[in-house]
Structures are given as structure tokens and as C-alpha cells.
Design a protein around this motif. Structure first.
Motif, PDB file in Angstrom:
ATOM      1  N   GLU A 134      -0.166  -4.797  -3.252  1.00 23.15           N
ATOM      2  CA  GLU A 134      -0.611  -4.732  -1.857  1.00 23.15           C
ATOM      3  C   GLU A 134      -0.204  -5.979  -1.071  1.00 23.15           C
ATOM      4  N   PRO A 138       4.256  -5.659   2.218  1.00 22.87           N
ATOM      5  CA  PRO A 138       4.724  -5.900   3.586  1.00 22.87           C
ATOM      6  C   PRO A 138       6.116  -6.537   3.645  1.00 22.87           C
ATOM      7  N   ASN A 160      -4.016   3.624   2.234  1.00 17.59           N
ATOM      8  CA  ASN A 160      -2.734   4.235   2.654  1.00 17.59           C
ATOM      9  C   ASN A 160      -1.578   3.906   1.714  1.00 17.59           C
ATOM     10  N   TYR A 161      -1.866   3.771   0.451  1.00 19.71           N
ATOM     11  CA  TYR A 161      -0.827   3.334  -0.497  1.00 19.71           C
ATOM     12  C   TYR A 161       0.407   4.248  -0.462  1.00 19.71           C
ATOM     13  N   LYS A 163       1.485   6.363   1.772  1.00 20.85           N
ATOM     14  CA  LYS A 163       2.221   6.319   3.052  1.00 20.85           C
ATOM     15  C   LYS A 163       3.082   5.061   3.128  1.00 20.85           C
ATOM     16  N   LYS A 164       2.522   3.953   2.661  1.00 18.30           N
ATOM     17  CA  LYS A 164       3.255   2.681   2.701  1.00 18.30           C
ATOM     18  C   LYS A 164       4.493   2.761   1.812  1.00 18.30           C
ATOM     19  N   SER A 167       7.134   5.119   3.374  1.00 19.81           N
ATOM     20  CA  SER A 167       7.841   4.571   4.540  1.00 19.81           C
ATOM     21  C   SER A 167       8.968   3.619   4.127  1.00 19.81           C
ATOM     22  N   LYS A 168       8.870   3.050   2.928  1.00 17.79           N
ATOM     23  CA  LYS A 168       9.914   2.119   2.468  1.00 17.79           C
ATOM     24  C   LYS A 168      10.955   2.790   1.572  1.00 17.79           C
TER      25      LYS A 168
END
Ligand SMILES: C[S@@+](CC[C@H](N)C(=O)[O-])C[C@H]1O[C@@H](n2cnc3c(N)ncnc32)[C@H](O)[C@@H]1O
Length: 209
Positions: A134, A138, A160-161, A163-164, A167-168
Motif C-alpha cells: 500500500e 502510489p 480499493n486494492y 482498482k488500484k 489502473s496500473k
């Protein structure tokens, strides 16, 4: 199931890249429970039609598990010639990974903060980050393959693991997980559930559109 799997740390020195190395297959098997090892043959029936040559693979909560992702790469991605592995774990397991690589006969070089070695003709670079995922997420660059195993309880606590992670993931990238990701927009392939100890295995491709 086999007996306990022992990971005994040794201070292993880098012996350098060696494409001619011979893998000790019996020793390799000893790092798996019998059933898990047999189940890996199920991957031979999956055709992802993945044609990229060069990939990056993220494995959060990797522990000292180097061989599962290597065998998945070998079996599911035959076209790949180079792979950058990004391993992130809250504990520093790099010493153990070096030990088990050496034990099975994988000869690696070590430079700055990464290892390089061959795995069945593929050139692998392994970057290990000691951090909770976590905190690391970022700043994480995009990647082309996400690999997850036995990490469900830990990552379920991270808001929101999925989704994060999604997105990457590059378009055309692949999620390989023994849990979750049903809600993400993935084109999934039929996969034997025995590959997951939770009975929830998913392999899905992020659509190009
Ligand atoms: C059950 S082990 C699974 C290890 C490996 N995936 C396997 O299948 O052998 C879970 C791992 O997650 C790591 N871990 C726990 N919380 C974490 C977090 N927030 N971020 C990254 N790693 C974490 C632990 O240190 C441990 O190595």
C-alpha cells in the motif's frame, strides 16, 4: 500434500549469469507441495495468445516464492524472452530467494539493487522492494502482468486494492490471481480452480480498448 517445505537461509554469493546452467529438477520439486507441483501441469492447457516479448511482472506479498511466478511465465508466456520481476513484500526475503535459486542451480548476477538470471531461456531481472504494497503502490510504474498468491487476507485490508492494481496494469496486460478481480473489466480465460488454494483462480486480460 508433501511434508513441510524448508527455506534455510545461506549467504549465497552471485556466481554470474549462465545460460548453460542445469536446473536440479528434483530439488526444484522439493520447494513445492506435491499437489501444487502436479497442478502446475494444468497450465499447459491454457493458451493466452500473448505475443509480447518483454514484460514486467508485479508480485506483492511474494514472500520467498520465486518458483511459482517463474513457472507461470514459462508455461503461459512462451514468447517472452525478457521479464522484469517487481517483488514487493513487507519482509526482506531477497536473501532466501538467492538461497533457493542457488540450491536449484540457477546462477545469478547481482548489480545495484537487482538480480539477473536465466530461467528456461528467458532473461529475468528481479527487483525486490521491502515495503508494504500500500505504501509502494502510489510510486509504482505500470506493469504488464500482475501475479498474486496466498495474499488475500492481507490485501483485503487495503482500500480499493483491486482498482488500484487494475489502473496500473497496461492495456493487454494479464492478471493472475488465486482470488478476486471478478469486478474488474477483464477478458477471462477458462482456468482450473485447483490452481487456487481458495478455489477462486482467475486469469484475465485487460482489454486493449
Ligand atoms: C502467506 S504469505 C504468501 C507468500 C507467497 N505469496 C507464497 O505464496 O508463498 C504472505 C506474505 O505477504 C507479506 N505481507 C503481509 N502484508 C503485506 C503488505 N501489506 N504488503 C506486502 N507484503 C505483505 C508477508 O510478509 C508474507 O511474505
Amino acid at each position: 500434500m508433501g511434508t513441510m517445505i524448508a527455506y534455510d537461509y545461506r549467504n549465497v554469493k552471485a556466481k554470474g549469469l549462465n545460460k548453460e546452467q542445469v536446473i536440479d529438477e528434483e530439488k526444484l520439486k522439493s520447494y513445492f507441495f506435491d499437489e501444487d507441483f502436479e497442478n502446475l501441469a494444468l497450465l499447459d492447457k491454457i493458451n493466452l495468445n500473448y505475443t509480447f516479448l518483454d514484460v514486467s511482472l508485479l508480485y506483492p506479498g511474494c514472500g520467498a516464492d520465486i518458483f511459482f511466478p517463474l513457472i507461470y511465465l514459462e508455461k503461459l508466456f512462451p514468447t517472452i524472452t525478457k521479464a522484469k520481476l517487481i517483488f514487493v513484500d513487507s519482509e526482506d526475503n531477497l536473501g532466501l530467494i538467492k538461497t533457493v535459486l542457488d540450491e536449484v542451480g540457477v546462477s545469478f548476477s547481482e548489480k545495484d539493487d537487482y538480480l539477473s538470471f536465466y530461467w528456461k531461456e528467458k532473461l529475468i531481472t528481479l527487483h525486490f522492494f521491502t515495503s508494504p504494497i500500500e505504501d509502494y503502490l502510489p510510486n509504482l510504474e505500470n506493469f504488464s502482468i500482475y501475479f498474486e498468491k496466498a495474499f488475500r487476507i492481507m490485501r483485503d485490508r487495503i482500500p480499493n486494492y483491486e482498482k488500484k492494481i487494475y489502473s496500473k496494469l497496461n492495456k493487454g496486460g494479464v492478471i493472475i490471481s488465486d482470488t478476486g478481480f471478478e469486478e474488474m473489466n477483464l477478458s477471462t480465460v477458462a482456468v482450473p480452480l485447483e490452481l487456487s488454494s481458495y478455489g477462486e483462480m482467475i486469469i484475465g486480460i485487460k482489454e486493449e480498448k
